[in-house]
Design an enzyme around this catalytic site. Structure first.
Site, PDB file in Angstrom:
ATOM      1  NE  ARG A  22     -16.288  31.487  29.527  1.00  0.00           N
ATOM      2  CZ  ARG A  22     -16.355  30.293  28.927  1.00  0.00           C
ATOM      3  NH1 ARG A  22     -16.370  29.206  29.630  1.00  0.00           N
ATOM      4  NH2 ARG A  22     -16.422  30.224  27.608  1.00  0.00           N
ATOM      5  CB  THR A  23      -9.967  28.536  33.719  1.00  0.00           C
ATOM      6  OG1 THR A  23      -9.639  29.412  34.778  1.00  0.00           O
ATOM      7  CG2 THR A  23      -8.861  27.535  33.527  1.00  0.00           C
ATOM      8  CG  LEU A  24     -10.905  29.415  27.737  1.00  0.00           C
ATOM      9  CD1 LEU A  24     -10.543  30.273  26.548  1.00  0.00           C
ATOM     10  CD2 LEU A  24     -12.344  28.919  27.590  1.00  0.00           C
ATOM     11  CG  ASN A 126     -13.837  31.253  35.550  1.00  0.00           C
ATOM     12  OD1 ASN A 126     -12.797  30.768  35.089  1.00  0.00           O
ATOM     13  ND2 ASN A 126     -13.842  32.413  36.193  1.00  0.00           N
ATOM     14  N   PRO A 127     -13.876  27.049  35.741  1.00  0.00           N
ATOM     15  CG  PRO A 127     -13.128  25.108  34.673  1.00  0.00           C
ATOM     16  CD  PRO A 127     -13.825  26.406  34.421  1.00  0.00           C
TER      17      PRO A 127
END
Lengths: 245, 274
Positions: A22-24, A126-127
């Site tokens: 996931r994008t963090l 998970n933007p």
């Protein structure tokens, strides 16, 4: 050593390794995009910088791209996510063109599609780490809208992302009016971009303006703004400051 | 079409290159009661004959709203028609949700046709036994399409399907060249006149037909009985009460002069078809 943290993901339980997909946080980012409606269509400006944290690492990134025949997409935030979005839109426009039936996706449709994509990704934690500006002209109707990474979306006569919201929008609220000429529109955008250049740490002095009208898209060559640094306060900056000598 | 050894399932070709099951499905469309569609540059009118199982029951619905800008009239197995209408509504609303824009009717029709085609190429399925007249709008104006069980679709200026549709088609063939520039009112009148052709002698009353309109500035809706009756009154000189056949009314040369009276020829129609 991996251990399982149950994450309900529709496909059942995933372990911590999948979590790292996931994008963090963003890595290579673009700063503000500013866009306005003017007499013949849309004007959009952004600088060509891609920052890697506080390093101004890339100086030739085009952050405004054409989508189909009618729309312009500008993005700030994570550059790789922007490129991913361009791939989604490429497929969308390709399929739309293949119909060859006289119908085409206009800026409103693309904006709504992007809103759905951004909101869905946000719901999955998970933007796509971008704020997008979508502008265009179709059948004489001008359209300008924005979508954020959490799926907030709206339309307006002038929009900006990131720092542009704080520095450029107030200028636009005062000075924007219906039916700006092209020259006035560019002057207005330059005024906003100059303020951003002075005050936004991640801005670079190389901006690119794009124009979308009924006739089509024009992307102008990148250029620099003139800046002025000879203020007297800069010659002796600590004069009068508390605790200085 | 006679029974033969190649018509047992849809995945068997005949030696002459035909799929008989698909053709039999198209027969089912011909047995349903008539449905008519016509279009001008900016409007589409769908009309159908209301047939009821018996005097005790109400008539089946054959025209459905798919969206504000798309309507569909069916002939054949109404159950299949209902299912396909639901599919169309679903596609339309999903498109509207994602793009905030109406689904162009031409694209919906292709999805419908692809869905029908699947049923002609699976041994465990059967073709849909319903013909659909889809009327709707897209960027270039109003369109009328006919989707058939084979998975083919065609665009029309005007068309009629179902039983005794040939009479209506003959009427439409005479007049279709003017439809493109027709006004909304003229189009509605032509639709009702075409319906009258399929009744072949039976008196035309507003209770016998359902008419729907959609246009560039007009969302899909049904016309109420009063409006329909008003249009009928403009060309039915004497409202007859008895079924006096062929009383020299406005346009008498409806083809198919076969002497089938109003209700008697329908005994071999399966009860599930309307």
């Amino acid at each position: 050593m991996t251990f399982t943290i149950p994450i309900e993901n529709g496909n059942g339980v995933k372990d911590a390794e999948a979590d790292s997909q996931r994008t963090l946080y963003p890595y290579v980012t673009g700063t503000s995009v500013v866009a306005i409606k003017y007499k013949d269509g849309i004007l959009m400006a952004s600088d060509m910088g891609g920052s890697y944290g506080s390093t101004l690492r890339y100086k030739n990134i085009e952050r405004v791209k054409a989508i189909g025949k009618h729309s312009l997409l500008g993005a700030s935030g994570e550059i790789s996510d922007f490129q991913e979005i361009l791939r989604y839109l490429d497929e969308l426009i390709l399929n739309d063109n293949m119909w060859a039936d006289g119908n085409s996706l206009g800026p409103k449709e693309v904006h709504n599609y992007l809103t759905r994509v951004m909101y869905n990704r946000r719901n999955k934690f998970n933007p796509l780490w971008n704020t997008l500006v979508l502008g265009g002209v179709k059948n004489g109707e001008k359209y300008l809208g924005m979508v954020s990474m959490i799926g907030v979306s709206f339309e307006d006569n002038h929009v900006a992302t990131g720092f542009g919201n704080h520095l450029a929008r107030p200028i636009l609220r005062d000075e924007w009016h219906e039916d700006l000429s092209f020259e006035d529109g560019v002057k207005l955008l330059e005024k906003c971009m100059r303020v951003l250049l002075y005050r936004d740490r991640s801005a670079i002095n190389k901006l690119q303006i794009s124009k979308m009208t009924e006739e089509g898209l024009t992307v102008y060559e990148p250029y620099s703004l003139k800046t002025f640094w000879e203020f007297s306060a800069f010659t002796n900056p600590t004069v009068g400051a508390e605790g200085s000598w | 079409m006679f029974r033969n050894q190649y018509d047992t399932d849809v995945t068997t070709w005949s030696p002459t290159g035909r799929l008989f099951q698909v053709e039999y499905a198209m027969e089912a469309v011909k047995q349903g009661s008539a449905a008519i569609g016509l279009r001008s540059r900016s409007h589409v009118v769908l009309a159908c004959v209301n047939k009821a199982q018996s005097e005790l029951s109400s008539h089946q619905r054959k025209i459905f709203k798919v969206d504000d800008h798309i309507g569909v009239a069916i002939a054949g197995l109404t159950a299949d028609g209902r299912v396909l209408s639901r599919y169309m509504r679903s596609e339309s609303i999903n498109h509207s949700f994602t793009y905030e824009s109406p689904l162009p009717v031409g694209r919906l029709v292709v999805r419908l046709a692809d869905k029908a085609q699947v049923c002609t190429q699976r041994s465990w399925k059967r073709p849909y036994g319903v013909g659909l007249l889809v009327g709707g709008l897209d960027e270039s104006g109003a369109h009328l399409y006919y989707n058939c069980p084979s998975g083919n679709y065609f665009e029309y200026q005007a068309f009629a399907i179902g039983s005794r549709s040939q009479a209506a088609k003959t009427y439409l063939e005479r007049r279709f060249e003017s439809f493109k520039e027709s006004s909304r009112e003229e189009l509605i009148k032509d639709a009702i006149l075409a319906i009258r052709e399929t009744l072949q002698g039976e008196t035309l009353k507003s209770s016998l037909c359902t008419v729907s309109v959609l246009g560039v500035d007009e969302p899909f809706h049904f016309l109420d009985q009063e409006s329909i009756q008003k249009v009928i009154d403009t060309f039915e000189k004497v409202p007859e009460e008895e079924e006096d056949a062929g009383e020299g009314e406005a346009e008498p040369e409806a083809a198919a002069g076969t002497a089938e009276q109003g209700g008697s020829g329908d005994q071999d129609v399966a009860p599930m078809e309307m």
